[in-house]
Design a protein around this motif. Structure first.
Motif, PDB file in Angstrom:
ATOM      1  N   ALA A 133      56.278  36.501  26.419  1.00 51.98           N
ATOM      2  CA  ALA A 133      56.132  36.229  27.842  1.00 51.98           C
ATOM      3  C   ALA A 133      55.020  35.212  28.097  1.00 51.98           C
ATOM      4  CB  ALA A 133      55.837  37.516  28.595  1.00 51.98           C
ATOM      5  N   GLU A 134      55.261  34.336  29.038  1.00 49.59           N
ATOM      6  CA  GLU A 134      54.280  33.352  29.498  1.00 49.59           C
ATOM      7  C   GLU A 134      53.511  33.972  30.658  1.00 49.59           C
ATOM      8  OE1 GLU A 134      52.590  29.410  29.818  1.00 49.59           O
ATOM      9  OE2 GLU A 134      54.036  30.107  28.330  1.00 49.59           O
ATOM     10  N   GLU A 135      52.178  34.019  30.571  1.00 53.89           N
ATOM     11  CA  GLU A 135      51.371  34.589  31.642  1.00 53.89           C
ATOM     12  C   GLU A 135      51.278  33.630  32.830  1.00 53.89           C
ATOM     13  OE1 GLU A 135      47.689  35.372  29.580  1.00 53.89           O
ATOM     14  OE2 GLU A 135      48.273  37.454  29.236  1.00 53.89           O
ATOM     15  N   ILE A 136      51.335  34.194  34.022  1.00 48.03           N
ATOM     16  CA  ILE A 136      51.110  33.427  35.242  1.00 48.03           C
ATOM     17  C   ILE A 136      49.679  33.737  35.668  1.00 48.03           C
ATOM     18  CG2 ILE A 136      51.812  33.033  37.634  1.00 48.03           C
ATOM     19  CD1 ILE A 136      54.572  34.245  36.832  1.00 48.03           C
ATOM     20  N   ARG A 137      48.839  32.723  35.710  1.00 44.35           N
ATOM     21  CA  ARG A 137      47.424  32.908  36.028  1.00 44.35           C
ATOM     22  C   ARG A 137      47.052  32.158  37.304  1.00 44.35           C
ATOM     23  NH1 ARG A 137      44.111  34.951  32.058  1.00 44.35           N
ATOM     24  NH2 ARG A 137      45.149  35.341  30.077  1.00 44.35           N
ATOM     25  N   ILE A 138      45.977  32.602  37.919  1.00 45.67           N
ATOM     26  CA  ILE A 138      45.428  31.900  39.081  1.00 45.67           C
ATOM     27  C   ILE A 138      44.743  30.632  38.577  1.00 45.67           C
ATOM     28  CG2 ILE A 138      43.636  31.990  40.869  1.00 45.67           C
ATOM     29  CD1 ILE A 138      46.031  33.693  41.617  1.00 45.67           C
ATOM     30  N   PRO A 139      45.138  29.458  39.092  1.00 42.43           N
ATOM     31  CA  PRO A 139      44.543  28.201  38.632  1.00 42.43           C
ATOM     32  C   PRO A 139      43.217  27.899  39.331  1.00 42.43           C
ATOM     33  CG  PRO A 139      46.171  27.734  40.284  1.00 42.43           C
ATOM     34  CD  PRO A 139      46.206  29.233  40.071  1.00 42.43           C
ATOM     35  N   GLU A 143      49.682  40.831  44.215  1.00 41.51           N
ATOM     36  CA  GLU A 143      50.147  41.127  45.565  1.00 41.51           C
ATOM     37  C   GLU A 143      49.804  40.000  46.532  1.00 41.51           C
ATOM     38  OE1 GLU A 143      49.072  45.002  47.025  1.00 41.51           O
ATOM     39  OE2 GLU A 143      48.985  45.786  44.987  1.00 41.51           O
ATOM     40  N   GLU A 144      50.747  39.697  47.419  1.00 43.69           N
ATOM     41  CA  GLU A 144      50.525  38.680  48.447  1.00 43.69           C
ATOM     42  C   GLU A 144      49.376  39.100  49.348  1.00 43.69           C
ATOM     43  OE1 GLU A 144      54.266  38.199  50.443  1.00 43.69           O
ATOM     44  OE2 GLU A 144      55.122  37.026  48.803  1.00 43.69           O
ATOM     45  N   GLY A 145      48.554  38.123  49.736  1.00 40.37           N
ATOM     46  CA  GLY A 145      47.444  38.377  50.642  1.00 40.37           C
ATOM     47  C   GLY A 145      46.180  38.874  49.967  1.00 40.37           C
ATOM     48  N   VAL A 146      46.220  39.053  48.658  1.00 46.02           N
ATOM     49  CA  VAL A 146      45.063  39.554  47.913  1.00 46.02           C
ATOM     50  C   VAL A 146      44.315  38.384  47.279  1.00 46.02           C
ATOM     51  CG1 VAL A 146      44.342  41.001  45.954  1.00 46.02           C
ATOM     52  CG2 VAL A 146      46.175  41.765  47.474  1.00 46.02           C
ATOM     53  N   LYS A 147      42.981  38.496  47.249  1.00 46.00           N
ATOM     54  CA  LYS A 147      42.127  37.477  46.652  1.00 46.00           C
ATOM     55  C   LYS A 147      41.941  37.779  45.170  1.00 46.00           C
ATOM     56  CE  LYS A 147      38.899  35.945  49.338  1.00 46.00           C
ATOM     57  NZ  LYS A 147      37.654  35.808  50.115  1.00 46.00           N
ATOM     58  N   TYR A 148      42.149  36.755  44.314  1.00 43.51           N
ATOM     59  CA  TYR A 148      42.010  36.884  42.866  1.00 43.51           C
ATOM     60  C   TYR A 148      41.021  35.867  42.342  1.00 43.51           C
ATOM     61  CZ  TYR A 148      46.180  39.778  43.058  1.00 43.51           C
ATOM     62  OH  TYR A 148      47.065  40.783  43.350  1.00 43.51           O
ATOM     63  N   LYS A 149      40.357  36.224  41.259  1.00 41.74           N
ATOM     64  CA  LYS A 149      39.455  35.287  40.591  1.00 41.74           C
ATOM     65  C   LYS A 149      40.275  34.277  39.783  1.00 41.74           C
ATOM     66  CE  LYS A 149      35.532  38.435  40.024  1.00 41.74           C
ATOM     67  NZ  LYS A 149      34.914  38.118  41.240  1.00 41.74           N
ATOM     68  N   VAL A 150      39.759  33.058  39.669  1.00 40.86           N
ATOM     69  CA  VAL A 150      40.396  32.023  38.860  1.00 40.86           C
ATOM     70  C   VAL A 150      40.591  32.561  37.441  1.00 40.86           C
ATOM     71  CG1 VAL A 150      40.040  29.751  37.811  1.00 40.86           C
ATOM     72  CG2 VAL A 150      39.528  30.110  40.239  1.00 40.86           C
ATOM     73  N   GLY A 151      41.790  32.385  36.903  1.00 40.96           N
ATOM     74  CA  GLY A 151      42.112  32.821  35.553  1.00 40.96           C
ATOM     75  C   GLY A 151      42.758  34.188  35.452  1.00 40.96           C
ATOM     76  N   LEU A 181      41.347  25.678  41.638  1.00 39.65           N
ATOM     77  CA  LEU A 181      41.717  24.746  42.707  1.00 39.65           C
ATOM     78  C   LEU A 181      40.443  24.185  43.324  1.00 39.65           C
ATOM     79  CD1 LEU A 181      44.463  26.911  44.446  1.00 39.65           C
ATOM     80  CD2 LEU A 181      44.801  25.105  42.764  1.00 39.65           C
ATOM     81  N   GLY A 182      40.051  23.017  42.904  1.00 38.99           N
ATOM     82  CA  GLY A 182      38.834  22.411  43.434  1.00 38.99           C
ATOM     83  C   GLY A 182      37.624  22.763  42.584  1.00 38.99           C
ATOM     84  N   MET A 183      36.546  22.076  42.862  1.00 38.12           N
ATOM     85  CA  MET A 183      35.327  22.220  42.066  1.00 38.12           C
ATOM     86  C   MET A 183      34.597  23.536  42.320  1.00 38.12           C
ATOM     87  SD  MET A 183      35.322  19.569  40.182  1.00 38.12           S
ATOM     88  CE  MET A 183      33.668  19.413  39.566  1.00 38.12           C
ATOM     89  N   SER A 184      34.614  24.014  43.560  1.00 37.17           N
ATOM     90  CA  SER A 184      33.771  25.162  43.901  1.00 37.17           C
ATOM     91  C   SER A 184      34.526  26.478  44.073  1.00 37.17           C
ATOM     92  CB  SER A 184      32.992  24.860  45.179  1.00 37.17           C
ATOM     93  OG  SER A 184      33.890  24.651  46.249  1.00 37.17           O
ATOM     94  N   ALA A 185      35.850  26.435  44.101  1.00 37.72           N
ATOM     95  CA  ALA A 185      36.620  27.657  44.347  1.00 37.72           C
ATOM     96  C   ALA A 185      36.580  28.569  43.116  1.00 37.72           C
ATOM     97  CB  ALA A 185      38.055  27.326  44.706  1.00 37.72           C
ATOM     98  N   THR A 186      36.105  29.793  43.312  1.00 35.66           N
ATOM     99  CA  THR A 186      36.093  30.772  42.222  1.00 35.66           C
ATOM    100  C   THR A 186      37.098  31.886  42.491  1.00 35.66           C
ATOM    101  OG1 THR A 186      34.306  32.011  43.262  1.00 35.66           O
ATOM    102  CG2 THR A 186      33.683  30.338  41.634  1.00 35.66           C
ATOM    103  N   GLU A 187      37.560  31.968  43.734  1.00 42.44           N
ATOM    104  CA  GLU A 187      38.567  32.954  44.130  1.00 42.44           C
ATOM    105  C   GLU A 187      39.652  32.258  44.936  1.00 42.44           C
ATOM    106  OE1 GLU A 187      36.224  37.132  44.485  1.00 42.44           O
ATOM    107  OE2 GLU A 187      36.178  35.846  46.257  1.00 42.44           O
ATOM    108  N   VAL A 188      40.863  32.764  44.796  1.00 43.44           N
ATOM    109  CA  VAL A 188      42.031  32.183  45.460  1.00 43.44           C
ATOM    110  C   VAL A 188      42.867  33.321  46.033  1.00 43.44           C
ATOM    111  CG1 VAL A 188      44.145  30.856  45.059  1.00 43.44           C
ATOM    112  CG2 VAL A 188      42.054  30.225  43.864  1.00 43.44           C
ATOM    113  N   ILE A 189      43.441  33.115  47.221  1.00 43.60           N
ATOM    114  CA  ILE A 189      44.348  34.103  47.804  1.00 43.60           C
ATOM    115  C   ILE A 189      45.772  33.774  47.380  1.00 43.60           C
ATOM    116  CG2 ILE A 189      45.314  35.025  49.949  1.00 43.60           C
ATOM    117  CD1 ILE A 189      42.582  34.405  51.250  1.00 43.60           C
ATOM    118  N   LEU A 190      46.465  34.761  46.828  1.00 40.45           N
ATOM    119  CA  LEU A 190      47.882  34.610  46.511  1.00 40.45           C
ATOM    120  C   LEU A 190      48.609  34.748  47.846  1.00 40.45           C
ATOM    121  CD1 LEU A 190      49.800  36.531  43.722  1.00 40.45           C
ATOM    122  CD2 LEU A 190      50.825  35.569  45.751  1.00 40.45           C
ATOM    123  N   ALA A 191      49.056  33.633  48.400  1.00 41.42           N
ATOM    124  CA  ALA A 191      49.623  33.633  49.748  1.00 41.42           C
ATOM    125  C   ALA A 191      51.051  34.169  49.789  1.00 41.42           C
ATOM    126  CB  ALA A 191      49.575  32.227  50.339  1.00 41.42           C
TER     127      ALA A 191
END
Length: 76
Positions: free
Chosen positions: A2-8, A61-69, A10-20
């Motif tokens: 299986a290929e893992e899907i990871r949070i990329p 889950e949609e709407g949840v904040k995840y750390k990069v990676g 996005l930008g220089m300062s973003a350490t967390e991303v919301i899975l929209a």
């Protein structure tokens, strides 16, 4: 294998991303290059492409904040 899907990073300062929004549901077929989800930072929304062809198994889950990676699913 299986290929893992990871949070990329996005930008220089973003350490967390919301899975929209997932574009595919569990068990659906995806092709490399398909847009599989959108991710948001405080500055932008980005469409993320599949890096492999196969069956998607989203775990994040949609709407949840995840750390990069963090793993949010797999493509089998």
């Amino acid at each position: 294998m299986a290929e893992e899907i990871r949070i990329p990073k996005l930008g220089m300062s973003a350490t967390e991303v919301i899975l929209a929004e997932w574009m595919f549901g569990d068990g659906e077929a995806v092709t490399k290059g398909d847009i599989i989800y959108t991710a948001e930072t405080d500055k932008t929304t980005v469409e993320i492409e599949a890096q492999a062809t196969g069956i998607i198994r989203p775990t994040g889950e949609e709407g949840v904040k995840y750390k990069v990676g963090e793993v949010i699913g797999t493509i089998e």
